[in-house]
Design a protein around this motif. Structure first.
Motif, PDB file in Angstrom:
ATOM      1  N   GLN A   1      41.078  57.821  81.354  1.00 46.62           N
ATOM      2  CA  GLN A   1      41.832  57.019  82.131  1.00 46.62           C
ATOM      3  C   GLN A   1      41.759  57.267  83.709  1.00 46.62           C
ATOM      4  O   GLN A   1      42.131  56.312  84.488  1.00 46.62           O
ATOM      5  N   PHE A   2      41.421  58.352  83.833  1.00 44.84           N
ATOM      6  CA  PHE A   2      41.372  58.597  85.271  1.00 44.84           C
ATOM      7  C   PHE A   2      40.410  57.857  86.145  1.00 44.84           C
ATOM      8  O   PHE A   2      40.115  57.752  87.129  1.00 44.84           O
ATOM      9  N   LYS A   3      39.181  57.483  85.245  1.00 48.25           N
ATOM     10  CA  LYS A   3      38.235  56.543  85.826  1.00 48.25           C
ATOM     11  C   LYS A   3      38.726  55.138  86.146  1.00 48.25           C
ATOM     12  O   LYS A   3      38.107  54.778  87.252  1.00 48.25           O
ATOM     13  N   THR A   4      39.750  54.549  85.596  1.00 50.07           N
ATOM     14  CA  THR A   4      40.469  53.475  86.187  1.00 50.07           C
ATOM     15  C   THR A   4      40.989  53.678  87.381  1.00 50.07           C
ATOM     16  O   THR A   4      41.030  52.876  88.179  1.00 50.07           O
ATOM     17  N   ILE A   5      41.832  54.838  87.444  1.00 50.57           N
ATOM     18  CA  ILE A   5      42.440  55.285  88.647  1.00 50.57           C
ATOM     19  C   ILE A   5      41.495  55.357  89.653  1.00 50.57           C
ATOM     20  O   ILE A   5      41.713  54.346  90.736  1.00 50.57           O
ATOM     21  N   LYS A   6      40.504  56.001  89.827  1.00 51.94           N
ATOM     22  CA  LYS A   6      39.364  56.006  90.654  1.00 51.94           C
ATOM     23  C   LYS A   6      38.915  54.804  91.123  1.00 51.94           C
ATOM     24  O   LYS A   6      38.915  54.550  92.321  1.00 51.94           O
ATOM     25  N   ARG A   7      38.665  53.779  90.200  1.00 51.39           N
ATOM     26  CA  ARG A   7      37.975  52.756  90.396  1.00 51.39           C
ATOM     27  C   ARG A   7      38.810  51.607  91.082  1.00 51.39           C
ATOM     28  O   ARG A   7      38.485  51.025  91.917  1.00 51.39           O
ATOM     29  N   ALA A   8      40.540  51.686  90.650  1.00 51.33           N
ATOM     30  CA  ALA A   8      41.290  50.739  91.112  1.00 51.33           C
ATOM     31  C   ALA A   8      41.337  51.203  92.608  1.00 51.33           C
ATOM     32  O   ALA A   8      41.794  50.178  93.605  1.00 51.33           O
ATOM     33  N   ILE A   9      41.503  52.532  93.135  1.00 50.14           N
ATOM     34  CA  ILE A   9      41.678  52.997  94.426  1.00 50.14           C
ATOM     35  C   ILE A   9      40.408  52.643  95.320  1.00 50.14           C
ATOM     36  O   ILE A   9      40.368  51.887  96.394  1.00 50.14           O
ATOM     37  N   ALA A  10      39.230  53.037  94.629  1.00 51.37           N
ATOM     38  CA  ALA A  10      37.881  52.815  95.191  1.00 51.37           C
ATOM     39  C   ALA A  10      38.045  51.232  95.803  1.00 51.37           C
ATOM     40  O   ALA A  10      37.243  50.827  96.941  1.00 51.37           O
ATOM     41  N   ASN A  11      38.090  50.519  94.983  1.00 52.14           N
ATOM     42  CA  ASN A  11      38.150  48.895  95.100  1.00 52.14           C
ATOM     43  C   ASN A  11      39.260  48.219  95.653  1.00 52.14           C
ATOM     44  O   ASN A  11      39.049  46.863  95.623  1.00 52.14           O
ATOM     45  N   SER A  12      40.094  49.157  96.185  1.00 52.32           N
ATOM     46  CA  SER A  12      41.211  48.604  97.007  1.00 52.32           C
ATOM     47  C   SER A  12      42.100  47.677  96.131  1.00 52.32           C
ATOM     48  O   SER A  12      42.471  46.524  96.817  1.00 52.32           O
ATOM     49  N   ARG A  13      42.521  47.931  94.927  1.00 47.74           N
ATOM     50  CA  ARG A  13      43.202  47.058  93.858  1.00 47.74           C
ATOM     51  C   ARG A  13      44.600  47.191  94.005  1.00 47.74           C
ATOM     52  O   ARG A  13      45.526  46.305  93.783  1.00 47.74           O
ATOM     53  N   ILE A  14      44.884  48.315  94.763  1.00 54.71           N
ATOM     54  CA  ILE A  14      46.390  48.827  94.844  1.00 54.71           C
ATOM     55  C   ILE A  14      47.000  48.297  96.386  1.00 54.71           C
ATOM     56  O   ILE A  14      46.254  49.119  97.172  1.00 54.71           O
ATOM     57  N   LYS A  15      47.870  47.454  96.561  1.00 56.63           N
ATOM     58  CA  LYS A  15      48.264  47.121  97.551  1.00 56.63           C
ATOM     59  C   LYS A  15      49.534  47.978  98.254  1.00 56.63           C
ATOM     60  O   LYS A  15      49.727  48.205  99.314  1.00 56.63           O
ATOM     61  N   GLU A  16      50.507  48.189  97.217  1.00 63.30           N
ATOM     62  CA  GLU A  16      51.431  48.659  97.639  1.00 63.30           C
ATOM     63  C   GLU A  16      52.033  49.420  96.386  1.00 63.30           C
ATOM     64  O   GLU A  16      51.726  49.238  94.956  1.00 63.30           O
ATOM     65  N   LEU A  17      53.004  50.413  96.613  1.00 69.26           N
ATOM     66  CA  LEU A  17      53.506  51.212  95.358  1.00 69.26           C
ATOM     67  C   LEU A  17      55.110  51.134  95.393  1.00 69.26           C
ATOM     68  O   LEU A  17      55.622  50.761  96.406  1.00 69.26           O
ATOM     69  N   GLU A  18      55.815  51.064  94.273  1.00 70.33           N
ATOM     70  CA  GLU A  18      57.215  50.975  94.084  1.00 70.33           C
ATOM     71  C   GLU A  18      57.613  52.341  93.235  1.00 70.33           C
ATOM     72  O   GLU A  18      57.203  52.745  92.377  1.00 70.33           O
ATOM     73  N   THR A  19      58.428  53.057  94.243  1.00 66.42           N
ATOM     74  CA  THR A  19      58.999  54.327  93.807  1.00 66.42           C
ATOM     75  C   THR A  19      59.891  54.158  92.726  1.00 66.42           C
ATOM     76  O   THR A  19      60.306  53.292  92.640  1.00 66.42           O
TER      77      THR A  19
ATOM     78  N   HIS B   1      61.953  51.518  96.233  1.00 64.36           N
ATOM     79  CA  HIS B   1      61.384  50.960  97.595  1.00 64.36           C
ATOM     80  C   HIS B   1      59.942  50.923  97.363  1.00 64.36           C
ATOM     81  O   HIS B   1      59.330  51.774  96.914  1.00 64.36           O
ATOM     82  N   ARG B   2      59.331  49.868  98.119  1.00 57.34           N
ATOM     83  CA  ARG B   2      57.994  49.495  97.853  1.00 57.34           C
ATOM     84  C   ARG B   2      57.353  50.106  99.350  1.00 57.34           C
ATOM     85  O   ARG B   2      58.007  49.875 100.401  1.00 57.34           O
ATOM     86  N   ILE B   3      56.337  50.808  99.076  1.00 53.91           N
ATOM     87  CA  ILE B   3      55.614  51.322 100.146  1.00 53.91           C
ATOM     88  C   ILE B   3      54.046  50.960 100.182  1.00 53.91           C
ATOM     89  O   ILE B   3      53.529  50.836  99.215  1.00 53.91           O
ATOM     90  N   PRO B   4      53.787  50.771 101.558  1.00 53.00           N
ATOM     91  CA  PRO B   4      52.142  50.095 101.673  1.00 53.00           C
ATOM     92  C   PRO B   4      51.309  51.454 100.878  1.00 53.00           C
ATOM     93  O   PRO B   4      51.765  52.497 101.303  1.00 53.00           O
ATOM     94  N   PHE B   5      50.318  50.892 100.372  1.00 54.31           N
ATOM     95  CA  PHE B   5      49.156  51.839  99.885  1.00 54.31           C
ATOM     96  C   PHE B   5      47.911  51.823 100.777  1.00 54.31           C
ATOM     97  O   PHE B   5      47.435  50.936 100.804  1.00 54.31           O
ATOM     98  N   ASP B   6      47.665  52.920 101.355  1.00 53.22           N
ATOM     99  CA  ASP B   6      46.545  53.147 102.032  1.00 53.22           C
ATOM    100  C   ASP B   6      45.423  54.160 101.215  1.00 53.22           C
ATOM    101  O   ASP B   6      45.674  55.377 101.509  1.00 53.22           O
TER     102      ASP B   6
END
Length: 434
Positions: free
Chosen positions: A90-108, A112-117
């Motif tokens: 499943q870490f391959k999915t994480i790496k791919r999602a981050i590399a392809n800028s699929r995540i725009k923000e995170l909710e803690t 609280h919603r925080i921008p994801f860079d």
């Protein structure tokens, strides 16, 4: 929902609770979703911990276990290995999602919603946590032990823990910087093949706590590390009094945890509505006061401190509130030479507007006198009040036209400095490991 699914959710809830205890709700993200290229919604990870320039990605796996180790066959072991392998993949999915800028923000988990860079995170660390449901009913010597619980996959260092061991680790190592140091030490020891024989996890944990200098030297000199069986039992039994004393010494450190936990309440706070005029005193780096980004900037700086550093900060905080109850005002400046940063702790009987002005003046003085790159300051009431509040300042990359004047004021404000030495344990007993 099936019983197995219910149990799986319970374990995820427990791991989330452990993570929020160690890393705070401010930096814990549960079941973050994203949409792939086909617009299908997928889960990034069970838990993400975005902290400064490091991202922890946690995958939790459960499996019903109704056989003691002595009764397990190769198929039983293979099924457990398969669960771990599923988590690692499943870490391959994480790496791919981050590399392809699929995540725009995170909710803690605070909501609280925080921008994801993605560019902000220099390292992703994978954590696999396996819980074998039912194993607690077996004697300790009839439970599965994970040996060589580390590998690198998809350029991600991945650490594999059983849930009960992860929980024990969290009782010994309960801050983000301390945990990062532990798993990076663990990564080096495994990846450089420095173990003569791979130790059981708790034996490694005990050795790490008791012999940190020996591990540091072994890594520097690329020498073999030998950890005896029974090290954890020796640590728990022969060092019991020292552990209790350590825990007592650590109590002031949780005052700082309380401050960090309070900071989220500043989101949306407009001091002017309450007659608290902080302008131009509310510097929070480049962020406006009352924003999520401002509170996270301060929370991150304070959460970067280790448990031993928080112990010293907590002791200074108690000294300040105690002195302020007698003198009306007290403050301390604590400097981190390695990172060229500082923390100001202040207690005052003044109202919050006046208190904030004093905090600003003291923080600027310390910032300029030591030519720091950043400083966090927080102020509170003296000892003995029924309701406690905090005011916070964060200076980073700020230049002052009146720097020379601030330096002269600082020389009058601050006395002599003393260097703090940090020791978790002293006078360890002789090792007689059976």
């Amino acid at each position: 929902m099936s019983n197995a699914a219910n149990k799986g959710k319970e374990i995820e809830d427990l791991v989330e609770k452990i993570c929020t205890k160690m890393f705070f709700s401010d930096f814990t993200v549960r079941s973050q979703k994203f949409k792939n290229a086909s617009k299908q919604e997928k889960e990034v990870a069970d838990i993400l911990i975005p902290f400064d320039d490091i991202m922890l990605a946690v995958q939790v796996k459960t499996k019903t276990d109704n056989k003691p180790f002595s009764e397990k066959n190769e198929t039983d072991i293979a099924r457990i290995d398969s669960k771990i392998e599923d988590a690692i993949k499943q870490f391959k999915t994480i790496k791919r999602a981050i590399a392809n800028s699929r995540i725009k923000e995170l909710e803690t988990t605070r909501g609280h919603r925080i921008p994801f860079d993605a560019a902000k995170y220099k390292k992703i660390i994978g954590i696999v946590i396996l819980d074998l449901i039912g194993e607690d009913d077996f004697p300790s010597d009839e439970r599965i032990a994970i040996i060589n619980g580390f590998e690198t996959r998809y350029d991600i260092p991945i650490h594999i823990f059983k849930r009960d061991y992860f929980e024990i680790i969290s009782s010994e190592i309960d801050t983000m910087p301390d945990f990062i140091h532990y798993i990076e030490t663990r990564e080096t020891l495994f990846s450089e093949n420095l173990f003569a024989i791979p130790p059981l996890e708790l034996n490694l944990l005990a050795f790490y706590k008791v012999e940190p200098e020996d591990l540091k030297i072994a890594i520097q000199e690329n020498s073999v590390v030998i950890i005896d069986d029974g090290y954890w039992e020796w640590y728990q039994q022969d060092c019991k009094d020292l552990i209790e004393r350590r825990d007592a010494y650590n109590r002031p450190s949780y005052l700082i945890d309380n401050v960090i936990n309070w900071l989220h309440s500043s989101v949306g706070f407009d001091p002017n509505k309450y007659g608290i005029n902080l302008d131009p005193f509310g510097y929070f780096g480049n962020e406006a006061q009352g924003t999520v980004q401002a509170y996270l900037a301060v929370a991150t700086e304070l959460a970067k401190t280790s448990r031993l550093t928080r112990r010293k900060l907590g002791e200074k905080m108690f000294e300040c509130v105690e002195r302020a109850s007698k003198n009306g005002l007290a403050y301390s400046l604590i400097i981190d030479k390695e990172n060229n940063s500082g923390i100001v702790i202040l207690a005052s009987e003044k109202d919050r507007t006046e208190r904030s002005k004093i905090l600003y003046s003291v923080s600027v003085a310390g910032y300029c006198l030591q030519n720091l790159t950043k400083i966090v300051g927080f102020a509170t009431e003296p000892l003995g009040i029924s309701m406690r509040s905090y005011d916070v300042i964060f200076l980073s990359g700020v230049d002052f036209e009146n720097r020379a004047e601030a330096v002269e004021n600082a020389k009058k404000m601050f006395g002599t400095y003393s260097e703090a030495k940090f020791f978790e344990f002293l006078n360890l007993p002789d090792k007689e490991i059976k």
